[in-house]
Motif scaffolding. Structure first.
Motif, PDB file in Angstrom:
ATOM      1  N   ALA A   9       0.830  -1.211   0.000  1.00 36.21           N
ATOM      2  CA  ALA A   9       0.000   0.000   0.000  1.00 36.21           C
ATOM      3  C   ALA A   9       0.860   1.255   0.000  1.00 36.21           C
ATOM      4  N   ALA A  10       1.982   1.214   0.719  1.00 37.92           N
ATOM      5  CA  ALA A  10       2.877   2.374   0.753  1.00 37.92           C
ATOM      6  C   ALA A  10       3.472   2.649  -0.623  1.00 37.92           C
ATOM      7  N   VAL A  11       3.857   1.595  -1.337  1.00 41.35           N
ATOM      8  CA  VAL A  11       4.379   1.771  -2.695  1.00 41.35           C
ATOM      9  C   VAL A  11       3.320   2.395  -3.600  1.00 41.35           C
ATOM     10  N   LEU A  12       2.086   1.922  -3.463  1.00 34.47           N
ATOM     11  CA  LEU A  12       0.984   2.425  -4.283  1.00 34.47           C
ATOM     12  C   LEU A  12       0.463   3.780  -3.810  1.00 34.47           C
ATOM     13  N   ASP A  13       0.952   4.231  -2.641  1.00 35.58           N
ATOM     14  CA  ASP A  13       0.577   5.525  -2.060  1.00 35.58           C
ATOM     15  C   ASP A  13      -0.926   5.606  -1.804  1.00 35.58           C
ATOM     16  N   VAL A  14      -1.452   4.555  -1.176  1.00 33.41           N
ATOM     17  CA  VAL A  14      -2.862   4.523  -0.777  1.00 33.41           C
ATOM     18  C   VAL A  14      -2.935   4.159   0.706  1.00 33.41           C
ATOM     19  N   ASP A  29      -8.140   0.904  -1.296  1.00 34.10           N
ATOM     20  CA  ASP A  29      -8.195   2.208  -1.948  1.00 34.10           C
ATOM     21  C   ASP A  29      -7.525   2.211  -3.311  1.00 34.10           C
ATOM     22  N   ALA A  30      -6.802   1.148  -3.652  1.00 35.85           N
ATOM     23  CA  ALA A  30      -6.175   1.061  -4.969  1.00 35.85           C
ATOM     24  C   ALA A  30      -7.157   0.585  -6.039  1.00 35.85           C
ATOM     25  N   LEU A  31      -8.330   0.114  -5.628  1.00 41.00           N
ATOM     26  CA  LEU A  31      -9.325  -0.417  -6.550  1.00 41.00           C
ATOM     27  C   LEU A  31     -10.523   0.512  -6.645  1.00 41.00           C
ATOM     28  N   PRO A  32     -11.263   0.467  -7.770  1.00 45.42           N
ATOM     29  CA  PRO A  32     -12.516   1.225  -7.848  1.00 45.42           C
ATOM     30  C   PRO A  32     -13.572   0.623  -6.931  1.00 45.42           C
ATOM     31  N   GLU A  33     -14.695   1.302  -6.828  1.00 44.62           N
ATOM     32  CA  GLU A  33     -15.733   0.885  -5.888  1.00 44.62           C
ATOM     33  C   GLU A  33     -16.254  -0.514  -6.193  1.00 44.62           C
ATOM     34  N   HIS A  34     -16.386  -0.846  -7.463  1.00 46.33           N
ATOM     35  CA  HIS A  34     -16.887  -2.173  -7.839  1.00 46.33           C
ATOM     36  C   HIS A  34     -15.835  -2.833  -8.726  1.00 46.33           C
ATOM     37  N   ALA A  83      -5.584  -6.653 -12.073  1.00 50.74           N
ATOM     38  CA  ALA A  83      -4.375  -6.763 -12.889  1.00 50.74           C
ATOM     39  C   ALA A  83      -3.714  -5.415 -13.088  1.00 50.74           C
ATOM     40  N   ALA A  84      -4.521  -4.362 -13.234  1.00 51.82           N
ATOM     41  CA  ALA A  84      -3.965  -3.027 -13.441  1.00 51.82           C
ATOM     42  C   ALA A  84      -3.192  -2.550 -12.216  1.00 51.82           C
ATOM     43  N   VAL A  85      -3.666  -2.886 -11.023  1.00 56.61           N
ATOM     44  CA  VAL A  85      -2.944  -2.503  -9.805  1.00 56.61           C
ATOM     45  C   VAL A  85      -1.580  -3.195  -9.752  1.00 56.61           C
ATOM     46  N   LEU A  86      -1.540  -4.457 -10.114  1.00 58.96           N
ATOM     47  CA  LEU A  86      -0.261  -5.177 -10.127  1.00 58.96           C
ATOM     48  C   LEU A  86       0.712  -4.549 -11.121  1.00 58.96           C
ATOM     49  N   ASP A  87       0.205  -4.179 -12.298  1.00 62.03           N
ATOM     50  CA  ASP A  87       1.063  -3.516 -13.284  1.00 62.03           C
ATOM     51  C   ASP A  87       1.598  -2.194 -12.731  1.00 62.03           C
ATOM     52  N   ARG A  88       0.744  -1.463 -12.047  1.00 63.28           N
ATOM     53  CA  ARG A  88       1.164  -0.181 -11.484  1.00 63.28           C
ATOM     54  C   ARG A  88       2.219  -0.389 -10.410  1.00 63.28           C
TER      55      ARG A  88
END
Length: 454
Positions: free
Chosen positions: A287-292, A297-302, A309-314
């Protein structure tokens, strides 16, 4: 490992599986009341019960703000209690010495003397609750909303005796059941309120979470305590761990000829040895790397699988451009992948259970995906757990997965009512072939939350 069952085999071809009987809660409460009077020389004011929990999805994501899908089952821990006026908390247990609940030696402390690092063993779960109640009362908890109704006066004390029908060490939340039954008893003794509303139950769950986090030293996230205190019979909770709001989902697989089967592998199940905490630390590092603030909080509501997969790429990109990571890179990425996909699976199952006619086969497939993620990405299964899942699936279960924190404990499976015996035989055979301890079998029903029994 081999977990194949011949198509022509019948349950009679193998050793008879050992089933855990359905608890007679009222009879156990009456017996506990009698034992209390023998031990303390006076009758208890009452007996309170709180259930353990099972969880369909959402393992290791509660502390990351994800959605979990727990339900309270019918196996409970009971606490008989009477008040004192000297600030002393006494407790005894009817259980033999074991891994998490208790042995039969009495314990005693002044409530004002309870603090982290002072009390160990099973008594930490009991004494920690009173400490947690005072902490929540003054708004010192991790969710700092003061709930003064939970505060215990300096002179408040209690004599307690506990008994449990929750299999200990099975990953079915025996420790949370203990905490929550104690919390209900102390709250009732102090306030006279036997029927706390949902807001007070939420606060009591927070107090129990603080007891487990700070006094016991298990860095868990609140799933178990919420299920034990806030469930309804016949329903599964969709628990949003960002704010601990719940949506209650009607979920009765019996209408489709199905049931929930739990297999207690009897492999030791311990969470206070650092394994759970290390997974949490890795998730927090991601979460610290993703700054959330939390991984949710790294994902949309649904969220969808594509979002995960997009979070992993980020995450990969941020590390490539120099983001600092405080934990092992490979392990942290595995925990992140588990967290993202687990959160998506929870939403998918919740959506399915919202429908009038749930596709239970789809739910079962998601259970299997959840187990594979717990095995490969979270790395918390042991051979007994994997064997139980393999045995269930080889005998035709719609799905099966580890339930709880892993490192031992239980598997929950979605099975047809007519195949329960055959499925138990398959798991029994698989365990015998692999030289494991004989497992125990339980059928689970979504049951009501903690309450006063006598």
């Amino acid at each position: 490992m081999s977990c194949e069952l011949s198509e022509t085999a019948t349950p009679e071809d193998f050793a008879r599986p050992r089933w855990v009987g359905q608890p007679d809660v009222l009879e156990r409460a009456q017996r506990l009341s009698q034992k209390f009077e023998e031990a303390y020389g006076r009758a208890p004011v009452g007996v309170w019960a709180a259930p353990g929990r099972a969880n369909l999805m959402g393992e290791y994501v509660d502390f990351s703000g994800g959605m979990c899908l727990p339900f309270a089952h019918q196996y409970v821990t009971l606490t008989a209690a009477a008040p004192r006026e000297d600030g002393v908390l006494n407790a005894q247990s009817m259980q033999d010495a074991d891994e998490s609940v208790a042995d039969d030696r009495p314990r005693s402390t002044r409530i004002d003397d309870i603090e982290p690092g002072v009390i160990s063993g099973w008594f930490g779960y009991v004494a920690g609750v009173s400490w947690g109640m005072n902490r929540v009362a003054r708004g010192a908890s991790a969710h700092p909303v003061a709930v003064p109704e939970l505060g215990l006066p300096t002179s408040f004390g209690a004599d307690l005796m506990v008994d449990s029908t929750v299999p200990i060490g099975a990953g079915l939340a025996s420790s949370a059941a203990l905490e929550c039954s104690v919390a209900l008893s102390l709250f009732s003794l102090n306030t006279g309120n036997d029927h706390p509303n949902d807001a007070l139950r939420r606060a009591l769950a927070r107090a129990c979470m603080d007891a487990e986090n700070y006094i016991v030293g298990a860095n868990t996230g609140g799933l178990d305590q919420t299920a034990s205190l806030r469930s309804h019979a016949g329903e599964i909770l969709a628990l949003d761990c960002r704010d601990f709001d719940v949506v209650r989902l009607p979920a009765d697989p019996a209408l489709a000829g199905l049931t929930w089967l739990a297999i207690d592998t009897r492999a030791p199940h311990k969470l206070a040895d650092g394994q759970y905490s290390s997974r949490r630390a890795e998730c927090e590092a991601a979460a610290a790397v993703l700054d959330v603030p939390t991984l949710r909080d790294a994902l949309p509501e649904h969220p969808t699988p594509d979002d995960a997969a997009a979070v992993l790429d980020r995450f990969d990109h941020l590390l490539e451009v120099g983001a600092e990571l405080t934990e092992d890179r490979e392990n942290t990425r595995l925990r992140l992948r588990h967290s993202m996909t687990e959160m998506v699976r929870s939403v998918q199952i919740a959506d399915e259970l919202h429908s009038d006619s749930p596709d239970w086969a789809f739910v079962g497939r998601l259970l299997v995906e959840g187990h594979e993620s717990m095995r490969d990405d979270c790395e918390v299964t042991v051979p007994e757990l994997d064997a139980a899942v393999d045995g269930c699936l080889s005998a035709g279960a719609l799905g099966a997965k580890v339930v709880g924190g892993g490192f031992g404990g239980s598997v929950i499976a979605l099975v047809s009512l007519e195949s329960v015996d055959r499925l138990a035989a398959a798991v029994q055979l698989c365990f015998a072939q692999n030289g494991f301890r004989e497992p125990l079998f339980l059928t689970l029903q979504p049951s009501e939350a903690g309450r006063r029994i006598l």
